[in-house]
Design an enzyme around this catalytic site. Structure first.
Site, PDB file in Angstrom:
ATOM      1  N   ASP A  64      -4.118 -17.436   3.610  1.00  0.00           N
ATOM      2  CA  ASP A  64      -5.015 -18.152   2.680  1.00  0.00           C
ATOM      3  C   ASP A  64      -5.904 -19.154   3.805  1.00  0.00           C
ATOM      4  O   ASP A  64      -7.080 -18.920   3.841  1.00  0.00           O
ATOM      5  CB  ASP A  64      -4.172 -18.808   1.593  1.00  0.00           C
ATOM      6  CG  ASP A  64      -2.946 -19.576   1.971  1.00  0.00           C
ATOM      7  OD1 ASP A  64      -2.305 -19.184   2.941  1.00  0.00           O
ATOM      8  OD2 ASP A  64      -2.587 -20.285   1.098  1.00  0.00           O
ATOM      9  N   ASP A  90      -6.296  -5.064   5.185  1.00  0.00           N
ATOM     10  CA  ASP A  90      -7.608  -4.462   4.451  1.00  0.00           C
ATOM     11  C   ASP A  90      -8.613  -5.649   3.876  1.00  0.00           C
ATOM     12  O   ASP A  90      -9.895  -5.379   4.230  1.00  0.00           O
ATOM     13  CB  ASP A  90      -6.743  -3.701   3.060  1.00  0.00           C
ATOM     14  CG  ASP A  90      -7.699  -3.079   2.274  1.00  0.00           C
ATOM     15  OD1 ASP A  90      -8.309  -2.340   2.866  1.00  0.00           O
ATOM     16  OD2 ASP A  90      -7.491  -3.252   1.135  1.00  0.00           O
ATOM     17  N   TYR A  97       0.999  -1.227   0.008  1.00  0.00           N
ATOM     18  CA  TYR A  97       0.027  -0.026   0.032  1.00  0.00           C
ATOM     19  C   TYR A  97       0.836   1.255   0.114  1.00  0.00           C
ATOM     20  O   TYR A  97       0.217   2.431  -0.234  1.00  0.00           O
ATOM     21  CB  TYR A  97      -0.917   0.062   1.273  1.00  0.00           C
ATOM     22  CG  TYR A  97      -2.271  -0.372   0.884  1.00  0.00           C
ATOM     23  CD1 TYR A  97      -2.832  -1.546   1.010  1.00  0.00           C
ATOM     24  CD2 TYR A  97      -3.418   0.766   0.836  1.00  0.00           C
ATOM     25  CE1 TYR A  97      -4.014  -1.804   0.571  1.00  0.00           C
ATOM     26  CE2 TYR A  97      -4.567   0.421   0.802  1.00  0.00           C
ATOM     27  CZ  TYR A  97      -4.902  -1.020   0.780  1.00  0.00           C
ATOM     28  OH  TYR A  97      -6.315  -1.289   0.333  1.00  0.00           O
ATOM     29  N   LYS A 128       2.227 -14.451   5.204  1.00  0.00           N
ATOM     30  CA  LYS A 128       2.354 -15.511   4.103  1.00  0.00           C
ATOM     31  C   LYS A 128       3.975 -15.603   4.196  1.00  0.00           C
ATOM     32  O   LYS A 128       4.710 -15.649   3.172  1.00  0.00           O
ATOM     33  CB  LYS A 128       1.766 -14.923   2.729  1.00  0.00           C
ATOM     34  CG  LYS A 128       2.202 -16.297   1.808  1.00  0.00           C
ATOM     35  CD  LYS A 128       0.964 -17.039   1.561  1.00  0.00           C
ATOM     36  CE  LYS A 128       1.068 -18.149   0.532  1.00  0.00           C
ATOM     37  NZ  LYS A 128      -0.160 -18.953   0.421  1.00  0.00           N
TER      38      LYS A 128
END
Ligand code: NAD
Length: 365
Positions: A226, A250, A126, A193
């Protein structure tokens, strides 16, 4: 109760002015006194001042330290970057707090969801460090990654940099634990991740583990993003406080908003060391502009967060309770909370009337 709080009021655009006005009315009905300093941003400011975020807006928030903000449109493909992102950066509002609580009477597939998403607000993908496809800078970066044997990037690629720092990771995880401690929460879950992005998400996870060691009374766990999305959809009740880097945060905020009835009741706050901007999770919903249609409760609940931040606990509890009572009664709610009878829904302003009515009768939790 004679104290009057100076607050920068940013109505925003799209449905922003409508939900902001509804919120201003219910906040005033709590009896707490405010001195509103209203400023313009986004499309309106662009037309008037030639910039979507005039310096005077930043100056006003810096002076008052607190803002209540409606959503602002970020036109896709136009020259200007998001006012929301710029505001967070300019004011170093590093933490985004998004409580997602299921109120009785809200149509949802779940029961007992009470999750707080804490999102890092300033870095990650971002941050806006980007290289447009085909530019000399993009080609130079592509050559650099090949020369340093970091990997082959196709020459026709656009590139966004994902940078995650030790300082900001520790700061956001600390914020999440401090919040958990202050509000009696039992567990913090860090999302990442790190198995794939070892140097960015891996660093975030290492920082989270280190900070967690300073809070022995609060459980800590981590989840890969995930797996986290699946678990949230299947068994949301197992989660308490979630802390995540910017982009995952987000996406998870909207997912969690969906678990508790949608964007119409998902509040938020952007917090820095000594400054705060309170705003709903939702955007400017342009197609509903001026229709007196959308749900102002997300913005009102952001107002509840603002009252708590100001230390006005009793007023915050009364207002939250009045909103909860309006939902459970089910008479004066907007279309999103009446999926089976949208013709019986009321408008934005009428929700404010109902909440004010309830404020007169309900007691704090
Ligand atoms: P959005 O949140 O504005 O609206 C998506 C849909 O969600 C709406 O069409 C509506 O069906 C529903 N919805 C949103 N708010 C609601 C409410 N209060 N009550 C009932 N239903 C509601 O998302 P979008 O359409 O993707 O974004 C529109 C604009 O808002 C874009 O320009 C985007 O950049 C901007 N945006 C701003 C902020 C912010 O100011 N903080 C946040 C998100 C998006």
């Amino acid at each position: 109760m004679n104290k009057s709080y100076p607050i920068t009021l940013i109505p925003g655009d799209g449905v922003g002015p409508e939900v902001t006005e509804a919120t201003r009315r219910v906040l005033e009905a709590t009896g707490v006194k405010f001195r509103w300093e209203t400023v313009e941003v986004g499309e309106y400011a662009m037309k008037k001042y030639g910039t979507p975020l005039p310096d005077s807006v930043i100056a006003s928030v810096k002076r008052n330290k607190i803002a209540l903000k409606g959503p602002v449109t970020t036109p896709i493909g136009s020259g200007f970057r998001s006012v929301n992102v710029a505001l967070r950066k300019e004011l170093e509002l590093y933490a985004c707090l998004r409580p997602c609580r299921l109120y009785a009477g809200v149509p949802s597939r779940y029961q007992n969801v009470d999750i707080v998403v804490v999102r890092e607000n300033l870095e990650d993908l971002y941050a806006g460090v980007e290289f447009e496809r085909g530019t000399p800078e993009a080609l130079q970066l592509i050559k650099f990654t090949a020369d340093t044997k970091r990997g082959v990037i196709r020459p026709d690629s656009g590139i966004s940099i994902k940078a995650i720092s030790e300082f900001r990771s520790k700061r956001i995880v600390k914020f999440a634990f401090d919040y958990a401690r202050a509000y009696g929460r039992r567990r913090v879950t860090a999302v990442h991740k790190a198995n794939i992005m070892k140097f960015s998400d891996g660093l975030f996870l290492a920082c989270a583990r280190e900070v967690a060691g300073d809070y022995p009374g609060i459980e800590f766990e981590d989840r890969i993003i995930d797996n986290m999305t699946m678990q949230l959809v299947q068994k949301p009740a197992q989660f308490d406080v979630i802390v995540a880097p910017n982009l995952y945060g987000d996406i998870l905020s909207d997912l969690c908003a969906g678990l508790v009835g949608g964007l119409g009741i998902a509040p938020g706050a952007n917090l820095g060391e000594d400054m705060a901007v309170f705003e709903a999770t939702h955007g400017s919903a342009p197609k509903y502009t001026g229709l007196n249609k959308v749900n102002p409760m997300a913005m009102m609940l952001s107002g509840v967060l603002m009252l708590r931040y100001l230390g006005e606990k009793q007023a915050a509890d009364r207002l939250e309770n009045a909103i909860a009572a309006t939902i459970v009664e089910g008479k004066s709610v907007t279309y999103d909370l009446k999926p089976d009878a949208p013709d019986k829904a009321v408008g934005t302003a009428q929700v404010a009337d109902a909440v004010i009515e309830k404020l007169r009768s309900v007691r704090p939790y």
